[in-house]
Design a protein around this motif. Structure first.
Motif: not given
Length: 1365
Positions: A963-964, A1082-1089, A1120-1134
């Motif tokens: 859960s971080y 780890e910051f991104t995973a903690a945000l997601l959890k 959170n504002v810095f690392y939220e982008q990594y939750l969606t950056i893969v589909p965003e990039g595609l």
């Protein structure tokens, strides 16, 4: 005689002490006899009992009722209840128990067990059987001297002691998220606490709470060794924490009692890696894809070979028109094209090319005819656009750059900062002392303790001096118009309105000594168990590191552990780098100054920035001081932004050098250099400079236009867009200039017409690339990331402006340069001419002949082509596998330049910090906290739901690796309930006077405030009514915590609850802590959890009656504002890259006349470049993030330059075979692309390797180098081979047009010859006339030959033009 009587009495007492001292129904002491003379500085009056061996007293009336209230465990009914305590003793006991109940009442069985023990020791009717007095003293009170008990032994059965301890072991303190037992076990804390250690602390008079020394002896069942005669260890029935109490109180909640928790399955483990057949699934898929592609290619080769062999059997030699070589170097013919064979697509392609060529030819002629007017108008347009730069906004705030205003994290941050104060500004030092030897300290109280080399008195004093030096910072503030200091901007939780310097939240180890040098130097002799030793700062520090909430240590020093600003300093905020709570072995001091985080529009924001500047100066000066004993890292809140801006400024010269290198290359490479004598004439320095200026003007115009309309720029745009436009612009410049140099002016053709004709040949190809790139970037502006969106907009307009200026200003510049060159004038020295004439033949330079004679034939050899296809198929599949393993994220230290002090800080932070960033679970409007159901859905104490909000966070904290969440959330609801509990003295009311009925703080005397806010509930589950909730909540939030009432909400919760004018709670927050997080993954995973947990909580709370359907709980962390982008950056990039790829296909098809095959091959090659780029990113440790995404979008644009020119050249070639057409395209267009794109980019990119910023080195040097090399490899190696196999066939419309023109030329020639023979046969004139006629006939023949020859020359020239482009 008197002496004899005294002796008899003494002997009698001795006999009684040996025989009847431990008997049922007898007391060992009774009544209060004054203060304990051995205790000084106690937190409560140390009133001790009189030594009094006597029978237990029968209790009646008020005495009985008092006992029933304080010690119900001893109640046997009025007239049948005996006890060994007076009313005064009961009052003192109640006061003492009240302090403990303030933290233990959350768990009624624990509070009952705790009271049970002390009621037995103090009031049991069989007191003499469970205690043994060990120390008495004479005390004189009111002139009367009596013996008082100052120490005794208490004998407890081990079973009772263990059960009591276990019932209290997990009781929480909501404000801190820690365990209550940690504050009641001295130096051992919660982890090392045991029943014996717990009771030892309670019986230690030096803890500031115990009035005398109690030596608890825990006796195992059946063990009678050492027991005094008559002593029976007390073995009462201790309640388990999951049991209801005899008074009807409910069992403890799950958060305070593990036995009360429902059986829950362990949370699911994170999904493992994707696997197929026991191996990496992506690897298996890529291997299968590799096999499929190789097999398909081999199958195509076999089928193509068989098809050609079948055709050769039936070939008709009569239809041969010309010969060439096929893919296997066999001779092939070019059949005559019948008009019926020409498809609509071929006609469209020809029409499109003819239209564009004619359009640009006329346009180029016009621009070249009036160069000065064109340049003037171009300058005016650029100036108008660029004027917007006066209002340019440069975004440097990382939040504004990488987080969309409408993103979830930004909205949550806005909600949090609007309703609560923003997270305070942190200014921090992490100090170490490597190389210093530690020592073992043999403590009187705590035994041998390891002390690291850091934990030494001289370093603690130096830390204190450094802290005071920083606290004394003063400076003149223009905004305040006075001298400002720390107190003007500091975070002062307990006195936020008018703080003094001592109210500022400064966390450090020296706060355990209240920042006092005298306290650090304090020492005193202390006797413990007959051993007398000196105790000093080390004993106090050991105690405070383990019990930071204590108001008094257990040494004779009697000092508090609380900071001077009134709050505790938790161990993980004071020291770091320790294992298993071995705090004295810590390797680092942590010194933190917290400032209020003012809005940027607030005048105090600049004051805080000024203070941080002064802070950095002092720290940096201290670091340079040779006398400094520390090795340390430091940071200020402003440091991150400062360092980014600093490195950008420092790396500007690197970019300037990069552009200068590119300029020098362009200026040199564009020259013809046919003769040393004409080197200054044939050079293209001014043309190269003009090309650079065109690029610069296009960038300025783009930036100015967007500044006009209010779209801010950024440093990324300043660094990337010029590079991109330069790559695109330089390619077009080379294609245009090289084509002009390779062309020969036709007979009678003006210079302007030649320029227009050349532009008509090459401009469609330039339009194809520029339009593809511009549309690509405009579509990329659909991105939600502000930095990517603004970059795409700026790049799109800059590329478009670059093309427009090339079609106007650069054509005019080339016209002027051509005029100078035709006049043999030297460049830069226009007045100087040379006599050597220009050669009247095409100048192919070095690269074109080399590629035509050597490179293209070798590349397109049958075996080479086969190997190239296999190699690039393998590269594609390998890169595809690597792409699935690319690391997503951007560690913040990469934004720092090499050598930055922030890099050292990040290193120290990840190494020494033992806890992560705080995470707030924030509730929005729409939940009724005042109802019983609402309270139960949030709280975690007795009577609360097992799956309440705070209980779910507790469940998550039980699995921190998943859960971080390291420390569960504090809860103002729980502490508010405990604060209201009548068992504590927190919430009371004045009994008389002007304040009668108003809230009375715990510091007031019970005589003034006799009434409780609430009565004791029958079942122990206290829940205020709506009226009581709304009435007392403000009192709770404004109540300063102290020893009498540690549950006060000021400081901990006063900013955690927001109410509107009607008293409705519209926002509240509950603070927990993440585990230590060290990288973006780890910051991104903690945000997601945390979001998953908050969603689960939201769904549960929406089930409570009266809850709004849109009520929501969300997690908020400052990162959170810095690392939220990594939750969606893969589909965003595609999505972004797909949008960019779409126009490359569509525009290519349209401009080539709906040539789908060319468009598809173009698209496939660009996709391969992007995939291979991401694969190499994995190999070269380049993480995928927003900066990388910008570069990948740029890669699509640059790939268009490498690919589209070549594809168009191949599609329009009329050579006999695919191989010949590929050779022609590779030689003619490949040479221009290599010189214009690859060799333009590479020198400038290599210069960036010397930049200081890691971000530039990684994402601009490494990544752009990869993009350029892969683009060059695919454009100049793979694409020609791909086209030679799968390229479109020859455009039959073009072939038909050529055939018709040739036939027309032949017919005209034949007619001329026929007329010649007719004139030869006429013989009706005389010889003179015949001679004249013959002469005329000869002239006529010559004249007749000229049109035919001109037509043939025109055909050859047009065919050569079409083949080349």
């Amino acid at each position: 005689m008197v002496r004899g009587e005294a002796l008899i009495i003494f002997l009698t007492c001795m006999v009684l002490s040996e025989t009847a001292y431990h008997e049922p129904g007898f007391c060992a002491f009774y009544e209060e006899c004054g203060r304990n003379p051995t205790i000084e500085g106690s937190l409560i009056p140390p009133i001790v009992p009189c030594l009094n061996y006597s029978s237990a007293r029968l209790l009646e009336g008020e005495h009985y009722r008092r006992l029933k209230t304080v010690c119900p465990i001893l109640d046997h009914g009025e007239g049948n209840t005996y006890a060994c305590c007076s009313v005064k003793q009961l009052s003192s006991l109640e006061q003492s128990l009240t302090l403990s109940k303030a933290v233990l009442n959350r768990c009624p069985s624990c509070a009952d067990n705790f009271a049970h023990l002390h009621c037995i020791n103090t009031c049991s009717p069989n007191q003499s059987q469970t205690v043994k007095v060990t120390k008495v003293m004479n005390v004189t009170t009111l002139g009367k001297t009596r013996e008082v008990v100052v120490g005794y032994k208490a004998y407890l059965a081990n079973n009772f002691a263990e059960a009591s301890f276990k019932s209290c072991q997990n009781v929480r303190i909501p404000a801190t998220g820690g365990f209550a037992i940690a504050t009641m076990c001295g130096r051992y804390g919660a982890k090392l606490c045991s029943p014996q250690k717990w009771y030892d602390f309670q019986g230690d008079s030096s803890n500031g709470l115990a009035p005398l020394d109690i030596d608890f002896n825990l006796i195992k069942e059946g063990d009678t060794a050492g027991l005094p005669e008559g002593v029976i260890p007390y073995n009462g029935q201790a309640l388990r924490c999951n049991e209801t109490t005899p008074s009807g109180n409910e069992a403890c909640s799950c958060q305070d009692c593990q036995e009360s928790c429902p059986k829950m399955p362990d949370p699911p483990q994170p999904p493992g890696p994707f696997r197929l057949m026991g191996s990496d699934g992506f690897l298996v898929i890529c291997i299968i894809l590799l096999c499929v592609l190789v097999f398909a290619f081999l199958l195509y080769i076999v089928v193509a070979y068989w098809t050609r062999s079948q055709r050769r059997k039936y070939k008709d030699t009569g239809e041969k028109k010309g010969k060439g070589k096929d893919q296997n170097s066999n001779e092939v013919i070019q059949p005559i094209v019948d008009p019926s064979e020409v498809t609509c697509a071929d006609k469209n392609s020809l029409a499109a090319q003819a239209f564009l060529s004619l359009l640009f030819r006329r346009w180029g002629t016009l621009m070249a005819t009036y160069p000065f007017l064109v340049l003037l108008l171009s300058a005016v347009v650029v100036a108008v656009f660029s004027a917007g730069l006066k209002s340019i906004e440069l975004t440097t705030d990382p939040v504004e750059l990488w987080s969309a205003p409408n993103s979830r994290a930004r909205q949550e941050r806005t909600f949090h900062d609007t309703n609560f104060e923003p997270f305070f500004r942190t200014n921090q030092l992490i100090l170490t002392a490597p190389g210093r030897k530690g020592h073992i300290y043999d403590s009187l109280l705590f035994g041998p303790q390891n002390f690291s080399g850091l934990i030494s008195k001289d370093l603690i004093i130096e830390l204190l001096e450094l802290q005071k030096r920083i606290q004394k910072i003063e400076f003149w503030s223009e905004d305040l118009n006075r001298t400002a200091s720390l107190k003007d901007v500091c975070y002062a939780p307990l006195n936020p309105t008018n703080p003094a310097l001592t109210d500022c939240a400064t966390n450090s180890l020296v706060q355990y000594f209240q920042n006092s040098l005298d306290n650090i130097n304090a020492k005193v002799n202390m006797t413990e168990l007959g051993v007398t030793k000196e105790v000093d700062w080390r004993d106090h520090l050991i105690y405070c590191l383990n019990s930071p909430l204590s108001f008094k240590d257990i040494t004779d020093l009697g000092m508090s552990c609380m900071a001077d600003y009134g709050a505790p300093v938790f161990s993980f905020l004071a020291v770091g780098g320790y294992d298993n709570d071995d705090f004295t072995n810590a390797e680092a001091f942590i010194l933190t100054f917290s400032l209020n985080n003012y809005a940027r529009t607030n005048v105090k924001f600049k004051v805080a920035m000024q203070w941080e500047t002064e802070f950095l100066k002092i720290v940096q000066d201290y670091q340079k001081d040779p006398a400094c004993k520390f090795s340390f890292a430091y940071m200020a809140e402003r440091s991150l932004e400062d360092e980014i801006n600093r490195t950008t400024a420092e790396d500007i010269p690197i970019f300037m050098i990069s552009y200068a290198v590119i300029f020098v290359y362009i200026a040199v490479a564009l020259g013809e250099y046919s003769s040393w004598k004409r080197i200054l004439v044939d050079s293209k320095f001014l043309v190269g400079l003009g090309g650079i200026l065109v690029v610069g003007c296009s960038v300025l115009a783009s930036m100015g236009f967007y500044s006009w309309i209010g779209i801010p720029s950024s440093l990324v745009i300043l660094q990337v867009v010029p590079f991109l436009v330069l790559a695109v612009g330089a390619d077009n410049i080379f294609i245009f200039v090289l084509e002009y140099q390779r062309d020969v002016r036709r007979h009678g053709e003006k210079r302007e017409e030649q320029i227009g004709r050349v532009l008509g040949n090459v401009a469609p190809s330039m339009l194809l690339c520029s339009l593809s790139e511009s549309v690509c970037f405009f579509l990329g502006a659909l991105s939600t990331m502000p930095a990517v969106k603004s970059f795409a907009l700026y790049a799109a307009l800059a590329v478009l402006m670059d093309f427009i200026l090339q079609m106007t200003a650069f054509v005019a510049l080339l016209s002027l340069d051509a005029r100078r060159q035709d006049n043999n004038r030297c460049e830069l020295l226009c007045c100087v001419t040379v006599s050597t004439k220009r050669q009247d033949k095409p100048n192919e330079g070095f690269l074109l002949p080399f590629m035509r004679k050597y490179y293209a034939p070798v590349l397109l050899h049958r075996y080479t082509r086969f190997i190239v296809m296999l190699v690039f198929i393998f590269m594609l599949c390998g890169s595809l596998f690597l792409m699935f393993n690319v690391t997503v994220g951007l560690d913040q230290e990469l934004a720092m330049p090499q050598g930055s002090y922030m890099l050292n800080y990040f290193k120290y932070l990840y190494k020494y910090f033992e806890v992560g960033v705080p995470v707030y679970f924030v509730t929005k409007r729409g939940f009724n906290f005042t109802s019983k159901e609402g309270i139960n859905a949030v709280c975690s104490s007795v009577g609360c739901d097992q799956f309440s909000m705070t209980q779910k966070i507790q469940y998550a904290a039980n699995f921190p690796h998943l859960s971080y969440v390291a420390i569960p959330a504090n809860s103002w609801v729980d502490d508010f309930i405990d604060w209201l509990n009548p068992g504590s003295r927190c919430c009371r009311l004045y009994g008389f006077g002007v304040n009668e009925g108003q809230f009375c703080p715990a510091s007031e005397s019970p005589f003034i405030c006799p009434r409780k806010c609430m009565s004791t509930p029958a079942n122990g589950v206290l829940r205020p009514t709506v009226e009581q909730f709304n009435r007392f909540l403000p009192d709770f939030l404004g109540n300063r915590p102290d020893l009498q009432c540690p549950k006060g909400g000021l400081g901990a919760y006063d900013t955690a609850v927001v109410r509107d004018e009607n008293g409705e709670i519209i926002a509240s927050r509950f603070m927990a802590y993440h585990t230590p997080l060290s990288n973006s993954q780890e910051f991104t995973a903690a945000l997601l959890k945390s979001r998953e947990l908050a969603h689960n909580i939201t769904m549960g709370m929406r089930q409570i009656p009266g809850t709004s359907p849109d009520f929501e709980v969300f997690p908020y962390t400052v990162t959170n504002v810095f690392y939220e982008q990594y939750l969606t950056i893969v589909p965003e990039g595609l999505f972004n890259i797909s949008l960019c790829l779409l126009p490359t296909f569509v525009v290519c098809c349209l401009l080539l006349g709906l040539d789908l095959r060319s468009g598809l091959l173009n698209l496939i090659t660009i996709v391969m470049i992007v995939i291979d780029t991401v694969g190499v990113m994995t190999l070269w440790s380049i993480d995928y993030n927003a900066v990388a995404l910008i570069n990948l979008v740029t890669a699509v644009g640059i790939s268009v330059e490498f690919v589209s020119h070549m594809t168009r050249s191949f599609a329009l070639s009329t050579k006999l075979t695919h191989v010949e057409r590929a050779k022609e395209a590779t030689a003619n267009m490949g040479s221009a692309v290599f010189a214009g794109v690859a060799m333009t980019n590479l020198p400038g990119i290599l210069v960036l390797a010397f930049a200081k910023a890691q971000l530039i080195q990684i994402f601009f040097f490494r990544l752009n180098l990869v993009i350029t090399l892969l683009g060059m490899a695919h454009g100049l190696i793979f694409l020609p081979v791909l086209l030679s196999y799968f390229g479109p066939g020859v455009n039959k419309a073009v072939l038909l047009q050529q055939q018709q023109e040739k036939a027309k030329a032949e017919l005209e020639l034949e007619m001329r010859n026929t007329m010649k023979h007719v004139y030869d046969n006429l013989n009706y004139e005389d010889n003179e006339m015949k001679q004249d006629a013959d002469t005329k006939s000869t002239h006529a023949e010559k004249d007749a030959d000229k049109p035919s020859q001109h037509l043939e020359n025109h055909y050859v020239e047009k065919e050569d033009k079409t083949d080349r482009f």
